[in-house]
Design a protein around this motif. Structure first.
Motif, short mmCIF file in Angstrom:
data_model
loop_
_atom_site.label_atom_id
_atom_site.label_comp_id
_atom_site.label_asym_id
_atom_site.label_seq_id
_atom_site.Cartn_x
_atom_site.Cartn_y
_atom_site.Cartn_z
N ARG A 1 -10.95 2.47 4.12
CA ARG A 1 -10.22 1.64 5.08
C ARG A 1 -8.96 2.38 5.50
O ARG A 1 -8.52 3.31 4.85
CB ARG A 1 -9.85 0.30 4.44
N THR A 2 -8.39 1.95 6.61
CA THR A 2 -7.14 2.55 7.07
C THR A 2 -6.10 1.44 7.15
O THR A 2 -6.24 0.50 7.93
CB THR A 2 -7.31 3.21 8.44
N TYR A 3 -5.08 1.56 6.32
CA TYR A 3 -4.02 0.56 6.26
C TYR A 3 -2.77 1.09 6.96
O TYR A 3 -2.48 2.28 6.92
CB TYR A 3 -3.65 0.23 4.81
N ILE A 4 -2.06 0.18 7.57
CA ILE A 4 -0.70 0.43 8.04
C ILE A 4 0.18 -0.44 7.16
O ILE A 4 0.01 -1.65 7.09
CB ILE A 4 -0.50 0.04 9.52
N ASP A 5 1.08 0.21 6.44
CA ASP A 5 2.00 -0.50 5.54
C ASP A 5 3.41 -0.43 6.10
O ASP A 5 3.82 0.60 6.63
CB ASP A 5 2.03 0.15 4.15
N PHE A 6 4.12 -1.53 5.95
CA PHE A 6 5.56 -1.56 6.22
C PHE A 6 6.22 -1.74 4.86
O PHE A 6 6.01 -2.77 4.20
CB PHE A 6 5.93 -2.72 7.14
N LEU A 7 6.97 -0.76 4.44
CA LEU A 7 7.64 -0.79 3.15
C LEU A 7 9.13 -1.05 3.36
O LEU A 7 9.80 -0.28 4.07
CB LEU A 7 7.46 0.54 2.41
N ARG B 1 14.45 1.61 -4.05
CA ARG B 1 13.21 1.04 -4.55
C ARG B 1 12.57 0.16 -3.49
O ARG B 1 13.26 -0.42 -2.65
CB ARG B 1 13.46 0.21 -5.81
N ILE B 2 11.25 0.08 -3.55
CA ILE B 2 10.52 -0.77 -2.62
C ILE B 2 10.66 -2.22 -3.08
O ILE B 2 10.35 -2.54 -4.23
CB ILE B 2 9.03 -0.36 -2.56
N VAL B 3 11.13 -3.08 -2.19
CA VAL B 3 11.31 -4.50 -2.53
C VAL B 3 10.30 -5.38 -1.81
O VAL B 3 10.13 -6.55 -2.16
CB VAL B 3 12.75 -4.98 -2.23
N ASN B 4 9.62 -4.82 -0.80
CA ASN B 4 8.67 -5.59 -0.02
C ASN B 4 7.64 -4.65 0.58
O ASN B 4 7.97 -3.56 1.03
CB ASN B 4 9.40 -6.34 1.10
N LYS B 5 6.39 -5.09 0.55
CA LYS B 5 5.32 -4.32 1.19
C LYS B 5 4.49 -5.30 2.02
O LYS B 5 4.02 -6.30 1.50
CB LYS B 5 4.44 -3.65 0.13
N MET B 6 4.38 -5.01 3.31
CA MET B 6 3.46 -5.75 4.18
C MET B 6 2.40 -4.76 4.60
O MET B 6 2.70 -3.61 4.92
CB MET B 6 4.17 -6.32 5.39
N TYR B 7 1.14 -5.20 4.60
CA TYR B 7 0.08 -4.27 4.93
C TYR B 7 -1.10 -4.99 5.57
O TYR B 7 -1.30 -6.19 5.37
CB TYR B 7 -0.40 -3.52 3.67
N ALA B 8 -1.84 -4.24 6.37
CA ALA B 8 -3.03 -4.77 7.02
C ALA B 8 -3.89 -3.58 7.45
O ALA B 8 -3.41 -2.46 7.60
CB ALA B 8 -2.66 -5.61 8.24
N ASP B 9 -5.18 -3.85 7.63
CA ASP B 9 -6.07 -2.81 8.18
C ASP B 9 -5.63 -2.49 9.60
O ASP B 9 -5.25 -3.38 10.35
CB ASP B 9 -7.52 -3.33 8.25
N ALA B 10 -5.72 -1.22 9.93
CA ALA B 10 -5.35 -0.79 11.27
C ALA B 10 -6.46 -1.11 12.26
O ALA B 10 -7.58 -1.28 11.90
CB ALA B 10 -5.06 0.71 11.28
N LEU C 1 -2.29 -13.52 2.65
CA LEU C 1 -2.36 -13.07 1.26
C LEU C 1 -0.96 -12.74 0.73
O LEU C 1 -0.18 -12.08 1.41
CB LEU C 1 -3.24 -11.82 1.19
N ARG C 2 -0.66 -13.21 -0.45
CA ARG C 2 0.60 -12.88 -1.13
C ARG C 2 0.27 -12.48 -2.55
O ARG C 2 -0.52 -13.13 -3.23
CB ARG C 2 1.56 -14.08 -1.17
#
Length: 122
Positions: A97-103, A113-122, A48-49
């Protein structure tokens, strides 16, 4: 007069942005989220993007955790700051849901500022 070392100042500023991220998610505060994300930020999950505007549209139309009396239990798991870049790993329990995000953050023109967010359910 502020006598903090530059690294500690940047660490504090990154943590402040992340706190705004948590509040923005919890309250579905689009204006707050827009302020802390760079306009060309990309949000990515496996398969997903999304552009920032696509994601903000989704946030603005979903249920609002704060209005559902959802617990505010977001937390920072790790922060790495190297010069003008940072990577933050966060836990985001959100809407059942429980997400783990990498910002990914960059400091440009003196602002983090946040330039990228990667995320997925834990």
């Amino acid at each position: 007069m502020n006598h903090q070392k530059p690294f500690q100042q940047d660490l504090d500023l990154v943590a402040f942005v992340v706190n705004d991220y948590f509040t923005g998610l919890h309250e579905a505060d689009i204006a707050k989220l827009q302020r802390i994300f760079h306009p060309d930020a990309v949000l990515k999950a496996p398969g997903l993007r999304r552009s920032l505007s696509q994601w903000l549209d989704l946030v603005s139309t979903r249920e609002i955790p704060a209005q559902q009396d959802a617990e505010f239990s977001y937390r920072v798991l790790a922060i790495d700051v190297i010069n003008d870049q940072a990577m933050v790993k966060v836990l985001c329990p959100l809407l059942g849901r429980t997400y783990i995000d990498f910002l990914g953050l960059l400091k440009e023109d003196g602002q983090w500022r946040i330039v990228n967010k990667m995320y997925a359910d834990a």
